[in-house]
Scaffold this active site. Sequence first.
Site, PDB file in Angstrom:
ATOM      1  N   GLU A 179       0.847  -1.190   0.000  1.00  0.00           N
ATOM      2  CA  GLU A 179       0.000   0.000   0.000  1.00  0.00           C
ATOM      3  C   GLU A 179       0.880   1.236   0.000  1.00  0.00           C
ATOM      4  O   GLU A 179       1.827   1.332   0.785  1.00  0.00           O
ATOM      5  CB  GLU A 179      -0.929   0.027   1.215  1.00  0.00           C
ATOM      6  CG  GLU A 179      -1.773   1.298   1.303  1.00  0.00           C
ATOM      7  CD  GLU A 179      -2.661   1.342   2.530  1.00  0.00           C
ATOM      8  OE1 GLU A 179      -2.928   2.463   3.019  1.00  0.00           O
ATOM      9  OE2 GLU A 179      -3.092   0.265   3.001  1.00  0.00           O
ATOM     10  N   GLU A 184      -2.706  11.425   2.986  1.00  0.00           N
ATOM     11  CA  GLU A 184      -3.885  11.292   3.833  1.00  0.00           C
ATOM     12  C   GLU A 184      -3.946  12.576   4.649  1.00  0.00           C
ATOM     13  O   GLU A 184      -3.283  12.697   5.674  1.00  0.00           O
ATOM     14  CB  GLU A 184      -3.770  10.061   4.740  1.00  0.00           C
ATOM     15  CG  GLU A 184      -3.775   8.747   3.992  1.00  0.00           C
ATOM     16  CD  GLU A 184      -3.565   7.554   4.908  1.00  0.00           C
ATOM     17  OE1 GLU A 184      -4.372   6.616   4.845  1.00  0.00           O
ATOM     18  OE2 GLU A 184      -2.580   7.565   5.674  1.00  0.00           O
TER      19      GLU A 184
END
Length: 438
Positions: A179, A184
Amino acid sequence: MKMRIKILFLSFIILPILGCSKSDDSTEQEPEQEVVDPQEPDITEGYMLANFSIDGEMGHPPTEENWEVEEILTDEFNGASLDEEKWNGLHPVWSGRVPSNFVRENTTQADGNLRLKSTSMVDDLSEVNDPENDVWVAAASMTSKAKSAKPGYYYEASIKASDLSMTSSFWFRIGEYSEIDVIEHLGHSSKENLAERLSYEYAANTHVYGPEQGPEPIGATYEMGTRGREEFHVYGFWWKDATTLLFYLNGEQVMEITPAVPFEEDLYLIFDTEVFTWAGLPKIENLKDDSKNTMLVDFVRTYKPATSDFDGGLVKNGSFNQSELANWYWKGTIALETNTLINDGEVFSLQLAPTGAVLQEVQVEKNTAYTLNYKVKNPGGSAKIGIFDIEEETISSNDSWSSKNLTFNSGDNTKIFITAENTGNFSVYVDGFKLAKQ
């Protein structure tokens, strides 16, 4: 009588001679004037060479490499609805991070943006037994149709975060073990001790799962100059190779991560919104406020290494893909355009605003026939393009890209100047200059 005339005649001759002699002794002679050949006019006067930078907020891939657009992972989001040939409007295998779930109707496209809205399923938290573990927030997601993201590519997205205590995220996953979180960003944490710092924080991360599970996440952070919710920022990611992950902000590299294991698998590209409970729950009044509850994505662009270089013949940087507008003189207002819709899928084109102009000096052979090829797009405008003082043509309004060619003889010249000048009141776009002998 004759004697008197002779004496008088001699006196008239001697006196001027004496007078001249006296004047020569007292007057300085003027120096001879040097004859100078007239200089050729400087055609580049008023122009600048280099000292040109690309506007990072427009987005662009690293200029040290040669790129081409990967269409399947590129979108300017200018259509009326999501392009379902490229994107899933809902995450295909994950329902979202509790206490939120992804809802298809919260992912829309309008006003030139992908819109990822987060809303509340309740009017008051008293309706929820466990606000951190029971689902009460409707979040949004969008993913690529397949695992099309690959190592070696450069990815970038122009994002304005929501004004919520939720993430506005751009990331890659759904492989076997890896990932990559490009960003974010928590737009407005509901925890006062975190709100200010997180609103400026560009946070990237990497995780390992499945057969490679074990190592801790490896991340990096960077403090931005403005809040993520205040304006659009271009977040870029160069998956340079399996162990080199480079992260960019408005065209400048700001972070690098070496993942715990080599990231070699293809992944899905993902945008979504999530609740991170450690940063505080979103406020219901903000989830109901359309001026605060939506993450906006102006564009996502993906570039892959080009299979071949552009051949400009005698023209250097004829495709405008090199940094600082290398080898071109310029004046007025100009820009390197990166919008893939304007560029017809090309990485760059050159935009000339009214009065903007460029030229390039090229060495040629005397009395030789040449052909200049180029592309031009000038909706509502006009331009003069060609060879300065030899052969130029005026291009009138043209809404789409048009390929042009111009044939000329160099005559007595050993150098020429290729020129493109905006002569109208609207922007003109040029690209693909190539010069070759016939």
